[in-house]
Design a protein around this motif. Structure first.
Motif, mmCIF file in Angstrom:
data_model
loop_
_atom_site.group_PDB
_atom_site.id
_atom_site.type_symbol
_atom_site.label_atom_id
_atom_site.label_comp_id
_atom_site.label_asym_id
_atom_site.label_seq_id
_atom_site.Cartn_x
_atom_site.Cartn_y
_atom_site.Cartn_z
ATOM 1 N N GLN A 91 -108.386 11.709 -40.501
ATOM 2 C CA GLN A 91 -106.930 11.706 -40.321
ATOM 3 C C GLN A 91 -106.283 12.917 -40.971
ATOM 4 O O GLN A 91 -105.388 13.541 -40.401
ATOM 5 C CB GLN A 91 -106.323 10.415 -40.906
ATOM 6 N N ASP A 94 -107.262 15.992 -38.972
ATOM 7 C CA ASP A 94 -106.577 15.954 -37.686
ATOM 8 C C ASP A 94 -105.144 16.490 -37.846
ATOM 9 O O ASP A 94 -104.681 17.326 -37.059
ATOM 10 C CB ASP A 94 -106.581 14.491 -37.213
ATOM 11 N N ASN A 95 -104.461 16.050 -38.890
ATOM 12 C CA ASN A 95 -103.100 16.538 -39.149
ATOM 13 C C ASN A 95 -103.107 18.035 -39.460
ATOM 14 O O ASN A 95 -102.235 18.773 -38.992
ATOM 15 C CB ASN A 95 -102.495 15.818 -40.356
ATOM 16 N N LYS A 150 -94.363 13.510 -34.481
ATOM 17 C CA LYS A 150 -95.020 13.958 -33.246
ATOM 18 C C LYS A 150 -94.437 13.214 -32.052
ATOM 19 O O LYS A 150 -93.863 12.139 -32.200
ATOM 20 C CB LYS A 150 -96.526 13.761 -33.356
ATOM 21 N N GLY A 159 -102.027 7.631 -39.361
ATOM 22 C CA GLY A 159 -103.123 8.380 -39.980
ATOM 23 C C GLY A 159 -103.048 8.417 -41.502
ATOM 24 O O GLY A 159 -104.028 8.128 -42.198
HETATM 25 MG MG LIG Z 1 -102.106 12.052 -38.110
#
Ligand SMILES: [Mg+2]
Ligand SMILES: Nc1ncnc2c1ncn2[C@@H]1O[C@H](COP(=O)(O)OP(=O)(O)OP(=O)(O)O)[C@@H](O)[C@H]1O
Length: 212
Positions: A91, A94-95, A150, A159
Motif C-alpha cells: 500500500q 503503491d501510493n 484519488k 491503503g
Molecule cells: Mg493507496
C-alpha cells in the motif's frame, strides 16, 4: 517436409511453453514468498526480502518509475506477521508510485527510494518519493479509512488505514510521514518482536506463540 515443419513447429511451441512456465513459476515463487503461503503467520522476517518480493509482485505497476534501494545488509530479522507486513509495503509503495507519476508526462521519470536501517530496538523502513507531496491540511486525515484524493475507481482510501492497522495495531510499531512538494517520506518503525497479541482475528492464538 511436412514432418520437419511439424517437428520445428512443435519445438518452437515447446520453447514457448518452457519460457511461459518459467515466467509462471517465477511469479508463483514471488507470490509464495510475498504471502508466506504454507507458513505460520508469525515468522522470523527478513524485511529487506519482504520489500523485494513486494516489488516483484508490484512489477506491473513500476514502469516509468525509478526505484532505488538502500538496504542495510546487517538488518536483523524481526518476529512479525510477514504476509501482513508485505500488504502494508504494497500500500505504501503503491501510493509512492502513484505520487511519483502524478503530474508527470510519459517521458519524465519519477523516483521512489526504499531505505532500511537498524535502530537500537527495531528496524526502520523508509519509502520516499519525489511526487507533489501531501498538503499540510490533509496530513492528519490520510490514515482515516476511506479518505482519498484519488478519483472514483482509482482509490478507495483504505491503503493507509490497512497499513496503520498492520504496523501499529498488529506489531506495536509506528508510522510517520514527512512531506513537502517534491519529497514525501513514510517512515515505518517495527520492534524486533511482536510484544502483545495483535488486534485482528486470530491474534490471541498467535500471541501465545511469542508474548514477550
Ligand atoms: Mg493507496
Ligand atoms: N506518497 C504520497 N504522496 C502524496 N499523497 C499521498 C501519498 N501517500 C498517500 N497520499 C494521500 O493519502 C491518501 C490516502 O491514501 P490511501 O492509500 O489510504 O488511499 P488511496 O491511495 O487514495 O486509495 P487506495 O490505497 O485504497 O487505492 C491518498 O489519496 C493521497 O491523497
Amino acid at each position: 517436409m511436412r514432418y520437419l515443419g511439424a517437428v520445428l513447429g512443435a519445438a518452437g511451441l515447446i520453447g514457448e511453453v518452457e519460457a511461459g512456465s518459467a515466467r509462471v513459476s517465477a511469479l508463483v515463487g514471488a507470490v509464495k514468498s510475498y504471502s508466506y503461503m504454507d507458513e505460520a503467520p508469525l515468522q522470523e522476517v527478513d524485511v529487506n526480502e519482504g520489500l523485494e518480493s513486494t516489488l516483484a509482485v508490484l512489477a506491473y505497476k513500476l514502469d516509468g518509475v525509478e526505484i532505488t534501494r538502500e538496504y542495510d545488509q546487517r538488518l536483523p530479522r524481526i518476529t512479525a506477521y510477514g504476509g501482513e507486513l508485505n500488504q502494508a509495503w504494497t500500500q505504501i509503495l503503491d501510493n509512492a508510485v502513484d505520487a511519483a507519476r502524478s503530474g508527470r508526462g510519459p517521458e519524465e521519470r519519477g523516483s521512489v527510494k526504499l531505505r532500511t536501517t537498524c535502530e537500537r530496538d527495531g528496524v526502520l523502513v523508509e519509502v520516499s518519493d519525489d511526487g507533489p507531496g501531501i498538503p499540510e491540511a490533509l496530513r492528519g486525515r490520510i490514515f482515516e479509512p476511506f479518505f482519498t484524493t484519488k478519483g472514483v475507481g482509482e482509490g478507495t482510501g483504505l491503503g493507509l488505514d490497512l497499513s496503520y492497522r498492520v504496523v501499529v495495531g498488529r506489531h506495536g510499531g509506528d508510522i510517520r510521514v514527512e512531506s513537502r512538494p517534491g519529497e514525501t517520506r513514510f517512515q515505518v518503525r517495527l520492534p524486533l518482536a511482536v510484544e502483545a497479541p495483535g488486534d485482528a482475528a486470530g491474534g490471541a492464538a498467535e500471541g501465545a506463540v511469542e508474548a514477550r
